[in-house]
Design an enzyme around this catalytic site. Structure first.
Site, short mmCIF file in Angstrom:
data_model
loop_
_atom_site.label_atom_id
_atom_site.label_comp_id
_atom_site.label_asym_id
_atom_site.label_seq_id
_atom_site.Cartn_x
_atom_site.Cartn_y
_atom_site.Cartn_z
N GLU A 198 0.81 -1.23 0.00
CA GLU A 198 0.00 0.00 0.00
C GLU A 198 0.84 1.27 0.00
O GLU A 198 0.49 2.26 -0.66
CB GLU A 198 -0.96 0.02 1.20
N HIS A 220 -11.71 -4.05 8.91
CA HIS A 220 -12.24 -3.89 7.55
C HIS A 220 -13.53 -3.07 7.55
O HIS A 220 -14.35 -3.23 6.65
CB HIS A 220 -12.54 -5.25 6.91
C1 LIG Z 1 -2.76 -4.60 4.02
C2 LIG Z 1 -3.77 -5.39 3.30
N1 LIG Z 1 -3.92 -5.24 1.97
C3 LIG Z 1 -4.84 -5.93 1.30
C4 LIG Z 1 -5.65 -6.81 1.96
C5 LIG Z 1 -6.72 -7.58 1.19
N2 LIG Z 1 -6.30 -8.99 1.12
C6 LIG Z 1 -6.72 -9.89 2.00
S1 LIG Z 1 -5.97 -11.38 1.81
C7 LIG Z 1 -5.09 -10.80 0.49
C8 LIG Z 1 -4.14 -11.71 -0.21
C9 LIG Z 1 -3.09 -12.19 0.73
O1 LIG Z 1 -2.21 -13.02 0.06
P1 LIG Z 1 -1.20 -13.90 0.88
O2 LIG Z 1 -0.45 -13.04 1.83
O3 LIG Z 1 -0.40 -14.69 -0.08
O4 LIG Z 1 -2.11 -14.85 1.78
P2 LIG Z 1 -3.16 -15.93 1.26
O5 LIG Z 1 -4.47 -15.24 1.09
O6 LIG Z 1 -2.64 -16.50 0.00
O7 LIG Z 1 -3.22 -16.91 2.37
C10 LIG Z 1 -5.38 -9.48 0.24
C11 LIG Z 1 -4.79 -8.69 -0.86
C12 LIG Z 1 -5.49 -6.93 3.34
N3 LIG Z 1 -6.26 -7.72 4.06
N4 LIG Z 1 -4.53 -6.24 3.98
#
Ligand SMILES: Cc1ncc(C[n+]2csc(CCOP(=O)(O)OP(=O)(O)O)c2C)c(N)n1
Ligand SMILES: Cc1ncc(C[n+]2csc(CCOP(=O)(O)OP(=O)(O)O)c2C)c(N)n1
Ligand SMILES: [Mg+2]
Ligand SMILES: [Mg+2]
Lengths: 314, 336, 314, 336
Positions: free
Chosen positions: D71, D140
């Site tokens: 971000e 959220h």
């Molecule tokens: C700071 C932040 N940015 C965006 C999000 C929205 N978001 C939730 S899960 C996710 C993907 C996360 O990917 P990863 O870290 O690989 O974990 P996974 O979901 O694959 O377990 C996103 C972009 C968030 N929760 N927090």
């Protein structure tokens, strides 16, 4: 530290059952706000926690039910939490993304990608200052590898040899973003090279391999040798969340990974030792455990609206 | 309360020294307390403004931790260390840089106790400093306390005097919640009475720094000092201002403020931060809601104009609020 | 691109004169708010900018007068800026930490350590999107290597092969923090290994070496080969800011580095070509240029208080 | 103004689709406009809430950029790209995560134009969304617009209807300043009239969504819809509420608000954010300062209680403001 394959299998099965049942419950409207499943990633959670002592600590993520179960959180209050009930582990205040149980060393899941890294590093600093001998395992997805918090905290941990193991679960996706689209690295574990700590990759469809790799890292951490970055290679077999349109990958790809299913692989090995009947018994027990958790959750009262403003401050 | 000021003849100390004493005493008292931040140990013998002076010599590098330039980690690790049972006192060198550490503060520290159903507490203090020291321009001069007031789960403290600085910092360190403790760059070298005996100043209590009957001026930090000067001026023309130092912005002591307004029927709120959506708005709004009938005149706010803080002196002076603005506002509401 | 040693020398001398004179002016109260000198780091600024085209872009730091002068900012409006005058390059609004001159491609100094990294990376993205053929050089101190912004932006630049050169001036200190106390890396350029771009170290007490290393990186960037991290090894010969108690290093250490003085080293080489008299002439010219800048600054009017609220919005 | 609503029979669209049209039209119109954020291109064909749907197909991956989860870089790069002449539209998936990008927004984007003496401008939009979608808990669900109001150099936009969403987003993209554009999760699927012909809604103008004589309700986003429902209820008992949709919080249109209060003599300010130090405080404070004589009753604020947003439904409902709270407040001020 868990050595017997049977317990590893049982815990993975519990996670699978929990997150599978959850899907039904979300779709049926019993659980609100959506939720993330760890299906396909059970070996990462269980393998890492199997290498920890009971009073070691972990931090978890939005996709955290596996970590919680592996660390020993009771599925009853977990399920009650998803139901938003007073009997939930966070008394219904947190929900799926905020499962915490300090009594077993789970310092909390997190809805902010990467935010657990600072908390885990601080907890490790506390262990180091207090010479507690405890180690912290910090779970995050490969998507969190690109958050600035990673650099700042891992740099600090490496500098001060804090007793922590950073576990990056590379399930190949951050929502729709394939890991290869998110960094220029051929090998994610190489991120460690720029931060001054060892980085290792492990096949996280193999629970024993994860446990063994973690054990080494935990030993180093506990012995004052500092942190390790473990990249646990696994796969998110289901959608990002329940309801994911899943337009960003092929069925063939998923099928390929399904053939690596960590539970199936473990079951095969275990069957050779304890036989199929015994395995079926474990499966049935874990299924029943989730039935029981759902019953517990349903029986637990909803929090009273009048208490909504309580507990903002300690 | 006026009574909280030390008796005549008591020892004086600077605001920086008073803060330093608070840290030292609390670190002596409680082994869980430790300090973490940039240039707090080695630099000049203890911090850019001398607040951590001598601490590393007394408590060692384990408990007085110089960090790399990593604000998000400083605060993030403090959250984790607090959740794991310690009592971190983090320092962010200038409060402008809190912008780099908002997630751990707002999304983590402030919410953990509630969100985890009460099982965790996050007893940490983030020390930083507000305000324009003069000629440091737009990125080293902001007063951002209003942001933190809007975050449930945080406490916000902004002392004006050495006495309050010490007593409030000690209370903040002992508080089981995350506290944003905002010092002020122009106050570090100011002197005031600081008793040798141990004392605490409770969070959540305003302090009447001067009694008056004609107009209430609620303010914090440097604006308390300017309000006291303004009150001297006003007194010459027969206007007696009551100066309420709000001290803690969250929780805020509306009782003391309303009691004063009940007496004076006139209210001015003054802060160095820009007026627009600043903390003064909350005070004025609350009084408008619950003290509407007490007022004989419209309330007024005095604060910075809505601009980044400029470097050049005449511009900076034009943007920041001063004593004259307070005097003019007081005259206006009294004349209403 | 600057090829002749004489110009390199002249620019370094200009920086030295500017920042030396500034010290006198700060101490005499003509310049408020304090300021940071680039003395000892002139070769980094000049060497890097010598490898750029005039319409290439840079971002700078709190210790930015050298970068500005090297990129071609006129010392008159620079000095007037320090004096807080209307004739300053930012009309007195910015001061020492916020020198900017978009007309020569200086997108601004920055008071927030590490904050220029995002701005520079975004500017590089703009060049890439617009296919401008321009390159961005992003200056920051080694202290900024531990800001999360570094990971996020450099990762993105490497991923998309943006036309940017990251220049870390390792002057060995971030205020009182010696570089070795801030990371676990033996070699700072290794930070690049974890981010997927080449990292090189260069002796930044040698202006020609800096220029040559940068030239290579600029060529790669302009040709679509992506970013490079250059760690320019230099030394801050003076305090962090004017008034630094300097209790964190020994006189011997400073003396050791003084013997490497980049200007003295360049002078030696240049003298062999153009002779001492010519060098003395350059020195005198640059000194006179700063005299003139001070005169210009003093003659420039202070901004009117009535204009303070103007220009908050475009 | 009511007149800005489209004529009867005009086409309707959802808030999400209206925003999508705004992006598409501005990207067609101006090649400097591009979108950058997480999961805006590939995910579900265009963003978690569908706002960027189809854009990557039309404009390509160069101008519709999926980013890693970074971000601070999303916003930081936008600042740099804007300063270098482009017109970035950044998306932060949930406004809670703006906490990770405060430095580039507040210390860089907001200040560059002023701090550099006017030579730079930073024409960028940061799109994100406020509010509690229900069951998404503390990290959220926040509404943080008050933070941005307090930052000189930023503009803050919070549309309530599809019509305004489209017109305001187009104006925001064309604005030469950094704009925080806060959508609302519960509004994306709401429908309303969105004319086919091109139009803009200017920043800095409130809109009267319903005319009334008895009480003014100033609100934004979802609370505008709740205020309209409350007005229907109130109307049954003869109370006619005037609903002012503030739309832009910075600059804020005090004229329209004051004009309405001049007529009704009663003011309620309603937002989903917690009341304490929320944006309503600024409105109430301004009216208290300059409209003191217009009022026949104390002003009231309606908003969330001062708590993190809980997960469990009965708790969440107890914390968030609803129509009933608005009705009760209106009755109270009218009965005063
Ligand atoms: C700071 C932040 N940015 C965006 C999000 C929205 N978001 C939730 S899960 C996710 C993907 C996360 O990917 P990863 O870290 O690989 O974990 P996974 O979901 O694959 O377990 C996103 C972009 C968030 N929760 N927090
Ligand atoms: C985000 C941030 N944190 C802290 C500071 C205070 N500060 C100003 S300069 C500096 C040291 C910077 O070190 P380095 O990046 O190596 O640059 P140098 O001063 O050596 O040129 C610090 C800590 C700041 N300006 N910004
Ligand atoms: Mg992932
Ligand atoms: Mg340095």
């Amino acid at each position: 530290m868990i050595d017997d394959l049977q317990t590893l299998y049982r815990l993975m099965m519990r996670i699978r059952e929990f997150d599978s049942r959850m899907q039904v419950l979300v779709n049926a409207g019993f659980i609100r706000g959506g939720a993330h499943q760890a299906i396909g990633q059970e070996a990462a959670a269980v393998g890492v926690c199997a290498a920890l002592d009971p009073d070691d600590l972990i931090t978890s993520t939005h996709r955290g039910h596996g970590h919680a179960i592996a660390k020993g959180v009771d599925v009853r209050p977990m399920m009650a939490e998803l139901f938003g009930r007073e009997g939930g582990c966070c008394r219904g205040r947190g929900g799926s993304m905020h499962i915490a149980d300090f009594s077993v060393g789970l310092l909390g899941a997190n809805g902010v990608v990467g935010a657990g890294i600072g908390i885990a590093t601080g907890a490790a600093l506390a262990q180091s200052l207090g010479a507690s001998g405890r180690v912290v395992a910090c779970f995050f997805g490969e998507g969190a590898m690109n958050q600035g918090a990673l650099l700042e905290n891992v740099n600090y941990a490496a500098l001060h040899a804090l007793p922590i193991v950073y576990v990056c679960e590379n399930n190949h996706f951050a929502m729709s973003m394939r890991a290869e689209r998110a960094t220029a690295l051929a090998n994610l574990a190489d991120r460690a090279l720029g931060l001054g700590l060892p980085g290792v990759s492990v096949d996280a469809m193999n629970v024993v391999a994860v446990r063994d790799a973690t054990r080494e890292a935990v030993q180093r951490a506990r012995g004052g040798g500092g942190p390790t970055l473990i990249v646990a290679d696994c796969y998110r077999l289901e959608g990002h969340h329940i309801g994911d349109p899943l337009n960003y990958r092929t069925r063939e790809e998923v099928q390929h990974w399904r053939e690596q299913d960590p539970i199936a692989r473990c079951r095969l090995k275990l069957a050779a030792v304890i036989g199929d009947a015994e395995i079926a018994r474990i499966d049935a027990e874990e299924k029943a455990r989730i039935d029981d958790a759902v019953a517990f959750a349903e029986a637990s009262p909803l929090p009273l609206a009048a208490t909504a403003e309580e507990g903002v401050y300690a | 309360m006026i009574g909280q000021t030390a008796p005549v003849g008591a020892r004086t100390a600077t605001y920086a020294a008073a803060l330093n004493e608070a840290l030292r005493e609390e670190m002596q008292r409680d082994p869980r307390v430790f300090c973490i931040g940039e240039d707090i140990a080695v630099w000049g013998g203890g911090g850019v403004y001398g607040v951590t002076k001598g601490l590393v010599e007394e408590f060692g590098v384990g408990r007085v931790r110089d960090t790399p330039i990593s604000e998000e980690a400083i605060v993030g690790m403090s959250v984790g260390a607090a959740a794991a049972g310690l009592r971190p006192v983090a320092e962010i060198m200038y409060s402008d840089f809190l912008a780099l550490a908002m997630d751990p503060l707002v999304n983590q520290a402030a919410k953990m106790h509630y969100m985890f159903g009460g099982q965790a507490s996050v007893p940490m203090v983030v020390r930083s400093n507000s305000g324009a020291p003069g000629g440091k321009a737009a990125q080293h001069s902001q007063s951002l306390e209003a942001w933190f007031m809007h975050v449930p789960g945080l406490k916000v403290v902004t002392p004006a005097t050495p006495f309050d600085a010490k007593g409030l910092l000690k209370s903040s360190i002992r508080d089981p919640n995350p506290v944003i403790f905002l010092e002020h760059k122009r106050l570090y070298q100011t002197k005031g009475e600081v008793p040798e005996i141990e004392y605490l100043v409770p969070l959540g209590r305003a302090d009447i720094k001067r009694i008056g009957r004609d107009v209430t001026i609620v303010s914090n930090q440097t604006m308390v000092l300017k309000a006291l000067e303004a009150a001297d001026d006003l007194s010459l023309s027969g206007i007696e201002a009551e100066i309420v130092d709000v001290r803690t912005l969250k929780p805020v002591d509306m009782e003391t403020i309303l009691e004063s307004v009940r007496k004076t029927s006139r209210l001015i709120v003054a802060h160095e931060a820009n007026v627009f959506a600043g903390w003064g708005a909350e005070i004025v709004a609350r009084v408008a809601e619950v003290g509407f009938e007490l007022l004989d005149a419209p309330m007024m706010r005095v604060g910075a104009k809505d601009s980044p803080i400029p470097y050049s002196e005449p511009l900076e002076m034009a943007i920041l609020p001063d004593k004259d603005a307070l005097v003019a506002a007081a005259r206006a509401v009294v004349a209403y």
